[in-house]
Design a protein around this motif. Sequence first.
Motif, short mmCIF file in Angstrom:
data_model
loop_
_atom_site.label_atom_id
_atom_site.label_comp_id
_atom_site.label_asym_id
_atom_site.label_seq_id
_atom_site.Cartn_x
_atom_site.Cartn_y
_atom_site.Cartn_z
N ASN A 151 -1.21 9.01 -6.84
CA ASN A 151 -0.87 7.97 -5.87
C ASN A 151 0.19 8.42 -4.86
O ASN A 151 0.96 7.62 -4.37
CB ASN A 151 -0.40 6.69 -6.60
N ASP A 201 -0.04 -2.38 -7.54
CA ASP A 201 -0.43 -1.16 -6.82
C ASP A 201 0.26 0.03 -7.48
O ASP A 201 0.08 0.26 -8.66
CB ASP A 201 -0.10 -1.28 -5.34
N CYS A 202 1.10 0.78 -6.75
CA CYS A 202 1.69 1.99 -7.32
C CYS A 202 2.88 1.73 -8.24
O CYS A 202 3.50 2.68 -8.74
CB CYS A 202 2.09 2.94 -6.19
N SER A 203 3.22 0.48 -8.50
CA SER A 203 4.18 0.19 -9.57
C SER A 203 3.51 0.27 -10.93
O SER A 203 4.16 0.22 -11.97
CB SER A 203 4.81 -1.20 -9.39
N GLU A 204 2.17 0.34 -10.92
CA GLU A 204 1.34 0.55 -12.11
C GLU A 204 1.43 -0.60 -13.10
O GLU A 204 1.33 -0.41 -14.31
CB GLU A 204 1.69 1.88 -12.79
N GLY A 237 5.83 7.25 -9.16
CA GLY A 237 5.08 8.33 -8.54
C GLY A 237 4.32 9.19 -9.53
O GLY A 237 4.82 9.54 -10.60
N ALA A 247 4.38 -0.48 -3.19
CA ALA A 247 4.32 -1.56 -4.17
C ALA A 247 5.07 -2.76 -3.60
O ALA A 247 6.08 -2.59 -2.90
CB ALA A 247 4.95 -1.12 -5.49
N PRO A 276 2.13 5.97 -1.00
CA PRO A 276 2.37 5.08 -2.14
C PRO A 276 3.15 3.85 -1.71
O PRO A 276 3.97 3.90 -0.79
CB PRO A 276 3.19 5.96 -3.10
N VAL A 309 7.83 2.07 -6.87
CA VAL A 309 6.71 2.99 -7.07
C VAL A 309 7.00 3.91 -8.24
O VAL A 309 8.11 4.46 -8.37
CB VAL A 309 6.48 3.82 -5.79
N THR A 335 -2.53 3.00 -11.31
CA THR A 335 -2.49 2.18 -10.11
C THR A 335 -3.32 0.91 -10.29
O THR A 335 -4.48 0.98 -10.68
CB THR A 335 -3.02 2.96 -8.91
#
Length: 683
Positions: free
Chosen positions: A567, A600-603, A563, A573, A571, A561, A635
């Motif tokens: 998110n 996802d939250c790993s972008e 951060g 991933a 959060p 993640v 995200t």
Amino acid sequence: FSLDMISAVFDDADDSINNNPETKNSLEKIEQNWESRIEEIKERVKDISQAADLARPLSLSKQGLSRSHLSILDYTYGRQRFVTGTSPLLISVQQNPTRKWLQKEASTVRLLVNGTSVENSLASFDRFQWLNDDERHVLIERYSMVSLELVGEIGIKKPGYVNILPTNGAGATAAIQRAAKSSKEWSRWERSTLYEQIVLEGLGQREEERAGDRLWVTGFSLTGQQGYLHSLDVKNGHIQHVSQTTSKSVLWPNESNKVPRNLFHNKKQQQQPQQKYHDALLISDGFLVPGKDKGGLYVLQNPGSSETERNTCLTGGQQSQEIEHSGWFYHRAVWVDLTGDGRMSILTARAKLSSVGASTGGPSAKTQLVWLEMPKPYRIDTTTGTPLDEDGTVFDPFNARHLPWKAHVLDQGPDVMFAVADMDTQDDTVEVIASRFFDKQVTLHSIQKGPNPKVVFERVIDDSCGAAFGSILANLDSVNHPDRIVVDSGSTVETNKAGDSFSHLLVTSHECSKADDDDEIGSDTCDLEGGSLFAYKVPNGKGAWKTEPWIRTTVASGFSVRGQLGNMINPGAPGFAYVFHAKKGDIESGKRPLIAVAGDCSESAYLYRPAEARKEVTDPHAQYKLMCEIECGATVGSIGVGYEDFMHAEQEDGFAKLYIPCFEKDKILVFAMGSGEEEVDGL
């Protein structure tokens, strides 16, 4: 010379030519040759003109869109193309502030490949053209080499879930009405009593025949008092919004999916009624965030139509006082005939946040696998087969008199995502395979169909997978397995359609713990950091799926993640996984599919290619290598895959288009895949 003298000279010349057959034939051949050459030149000029149009900055393609759409839809300025190869690529998506302020209608995005600009990278498309045919063949066949190009940006507020649906489905009515009002061909009929019959049916026939791609996008906000639901016609770029009434009733829309054309199939009638529910969406709503946790299941008919849009909550809505429907949130739902009488009911999983664990600090939830029973019609017209209500009107399952639909609890445990399969086509059951987020398991639930559907068998496939998030069925070995078929693959990218066979279950997990030595989940387990993507091989043999271990292979791990303020609510991933082919024709050719993962939250978004196993492994068909990572800086909640050309951008026909939402940046990036070859030669 006088005009009479000149005229006489030409007359003598004509007489001389007409009296000499050889001269006449020779001149006729010259004339025909020149006419042919002129036609060739005209065609050449036309080709060059078309090529010049394509070579212009893609912002010019926005001509014809309304001013509001000019501000919503941006195009890339110039071409940013690169090719994949033996080593993975890191693609960084960066904002270009100069373009942002000086060229407001051009793209604000610049790509970096492994830290350098596209044109200076070794993966540059132009550099790749210098390879010889043998070198290209090795890259294409052994490493699934493709080209990728950023062909567009779509400005959409808070894009979360994206899904490609056919244009002759949801949104068709709004498109027909828009075409009728904007076309001179049809506008003259507007005040006629035959308007609906002549115009709307005529345009509807055109829309039915076109069957292109329409991108549906759902979005949400932590603090806002409405959800977002938009659609984009991939061919012409028109963006359609749903009404404010709908937006304010669906606060956290998750997956949106299609509705079957016929919701009721009377098996006793040879002639079936022409029900038309296909211009509708089934929307799953709600999340664990306070204020958004009172979700529901909605059917939105004629979305985007200012005249006929109608939103119906099948579960009672946010103000529902019924215990069975109150306070649940939903991520996905599918249509299945569980009663065996032709009624398409809804199968779904739902969760209700109960408390925050004192010891772990993590969320604790009540979770259920349920089915919503479609109401029965009062009677069936024996002549036409039309289902009728008690008052003699055509039966409408979404009428207020039939709401809310009755919810039946099948089992405890499934909470977010799931797939549906028929593991034994010879029996009367269907199987739900669920990735359980809250209690960290992958489980199977066998449902016996009939008047009172019930779970008759269940098993745990894996209890050391961590917080399992997404789960989909996939055919990674490209072999036909007729004893088991897909009912719903669990994915919005329908590479594996209903009736197809499958070999594996793909599951994304936000974490992983090592299995004990005696756990029957396969030999390819290990200590992992961060989130993971797992592939479970379905056991072969009659009934083996019930008793034998589903061998687990770690396809990828280490998703972490990144951060940021946007998110920080739960959060995790990675997000969802998808299987697809670079070219549409590859589906029938037997090629193993590519895998895409929404980080996802790993972008980031990730693409994986099939790999040859270098050593003896338990499951060689689950061996994949990273092709490229696309760092988006926002995200990435999902990925859409379509095969229709994206508007007027230059691209190869039949190749995949990837739609990657960037939530905090309010945009969707559009990448076009290709073969790596030049599309136009000799220009």
